[in-house]
Scaffold this motif. Structure first.
Motif, mmCIF file in Angstrom:
data_model
loop_
_atom_site.group_PDB
_atom_site.id
_atom_site.type_symbol
_atom_site.label_atom_id
_atom_site.label_comp_id
_atom_site.label_asym_id
_atom_site.label_seq_id
_atom_site.Cartn_x
_atom_site.Cartn_y
_atom_site.Cartn_z
ATOM 1 N N GLN A 134 -9.947 -5.237 5.262
ATOM 2 C CA GLN A 134 -9.784 -3.892 5.808
ATOM 3 C C GLN A 134 -8.478 -3.770 6.586
ATOM 4 O OE1 GLN A 134 -11.964 -1.100 5.353
ATOM 5 N NE2 GLN A 134 -10.066 -0.165 6.023
ATOM 6 N N ALA A 135 -8.162 -4.793 7.389
ATOM 7 C CA ALA A 135 -6.913 -4.761 8.166
ATOM 8 C C ALA A 135 -5.701 -4.758 7.240
ATOM 9 C CB ALA A 135 -6.860 -5.966 9.111
ATOM 10 N N LYS A 136 -5.758 -5.542 6.179
ATOM 11 C CA LYS A 136 -4.630 -5.614 5.238
ATOM 12 C C LYS A 136 -4.471 -4.284 4.503
ATOM 13 C CE LYS A 136 -1.732 -8.666 3.130
ATOM 14 N NZ LYS A 136 -0.885 -9.681 3.712
ATOM 15 N N ILE A 137 -5.571 -3.693 4.071
ATOM 16 C CA ILE A 137 -5.531 -2.387 3.393
ATOM 17 C C ILE A 137 -4.947 -1.334 4.339
ATOM 18 C CG2 ILE A 137 -6.964 -0.496 2.502
ATOM 19 C CD1 ILE A 137 -6.729 -2.695 0.443
ATOM 20 N N TYR B 265 -4.889 7.260 -4.285
ATOM 21 C CA TYR B 265 -4.366 5.955 -4.684
ATOM 22 C C TYR B 265 -5.273 5.328 -5.739
ATOM 23 C CZ TYR B 265 -1.982 6.580 -0.241
ATOM 24 O OH TYR B 265 -1.238 7.089 0.779
ATOM 25 N N ASP B 266 -4.687 4.553 -6.619
ATOM 26 C CA ASP B 266 -5.480 3.726 -7.524
ATOM 27 C C ASP B 266 -5.847 2.453 -6.774
ATOM 28 O OD1 ASP B 266 -5.096 5.592 -9.479
ATOM 29 O OD2 ASP B 266 -4.149 4.243 -10.907
ATOM 30 N N PHE B 267 -6.972 1.871 -7.153
ATOM 31 C CA PHE B 267 -7.404 0.619 -6.528
ATOM 32 C C PHE B 267 -8.101 -0.238 -7.563
ATOM 33 C CE2 PHE B 267 -10.767 -1.936 -4.563
ATOM 34 C CZ PHE B 267 -9.994 -2.752 -3.754
ATOM 35 N N PHE C 40 -18.756 -3.375 -0.698
ATOM 36 C CA PHE C 40 -17.629 -2.938 0.118
ATOM 37 C C PHE C 40 -16.458 -2.492 -0.750
ATOM 38 C CE2 PHE C 40 -13.523 -4.046 2.013
ATOM 39 C CZ PHE C 40 -13.557 -3.307 3.179
ATOM 40 N N LEU C 41 -16.122 -3.285 -1.748
ATOM 41 C CA LEU C 41 -14.983 -2.976 -2.612
ATOM 42 C C LEU C 41 -15.193 -1.692 -3.405
ATOM 43 C CD1 LEU C 41 -14.254 -6.604 -3.803
ATOM 44 C CD2 LEU C 41 -12.779 -5.216 -2.314
ATOM 45 N N ASN D 231 -13.667 4.126 -3.796
ATOM 46 C CA ASN D 231 -13.940 5.561 -3.699
ATOM 47 C C ASN D 231 -13.065 6.231 -2.640
ATOM 48 O OD1 ASN D 231 -15.882 5.408 -5.723
ATOM 49 N ND2 ASN D 231 -17.559 5.132 -4.283
ATOM 50 N N VAL D 232 -12.921 5.584 -1.491
ATOM 51 C CA VAL D 232 -12.108 6.139 -0.412
ATOM 52 C C VAL D 232 -10.641 6.236 -0.839
ATOM 53 C CG1 VAL D 232 -11.213 5.685 1.917
ATOM 54 C CG2 VAL D 232 -13.657 5.416 1.438
ATOM 55 N N LEU D 233 -10.136 5.173 -1.445
ATOM 56 C CA LEU D 233 -8.720 5.164 -1.843
ATOM 57 C C LEU D 233 -8.439 6.146 -2.971
ATOM 58 C CD1 LEU D 233 -7.918 1.353 -1.574
ATOM 59 C CD2 LEU D 233 -7.191 3.186 -0.041
#
Length: 107
Positions: A42-45, A99-101, A86-87, A92-94
């Motif tokens: 989460q911090a890295k994202i 953004y693509d994820f 989580f992923l 969905n959020v991104l």
């Protein structure tokens, strides 16, 4: 490059097939401590999003101009069930933010 260095971009480049600027996270951690691992992701994202949204990406990587973005995580170890949940939520959020994820295994 490390999931522990949240303020560093691990990899960046333009995907030749899609034209997207792909920002990749290289994650070599095991899932022994799932909660800590998810917090590090989460911090890295969040750091990657700040890099894009602040416009710093354009100063650091000129090929990013006039392109959309994708964030990808490359895992050494297969995500556990909790991480998969989580992923999928993260995706969905991104995607909703434009953004693509994706994520994949490093082999």
């Amino acid at each position: 490059m490390s999931i522990y260095n949240s303020n560093e971009i691990d990899l960046i480049g333009v995907d030749k097939d899609t034209g997207l600027v792909n920002l990749a996270i290289v994650d070599g951690l095991s899932w022994k401590d799932t909660n800590e691992h998810l917090q590090l992701i989460q911090a890295k994202i969040n750091s990657y999003l700040a890099f894009i949204e602040s416009g710093e990406v354009y100063k650091s990587y000129s090929d990013a101009k006039n392109r959309n973005f994708s964030i990808e995580i490359m895992f050494k170890h297969s995500p556990c069930n909790e991480a998969e949940i989580f992923l999928n939520k993260l995706r969905n959020v991104l995607v909703d933010a434009g953004y693509d994820f994706s994520y994949k295994m490093l082999y």
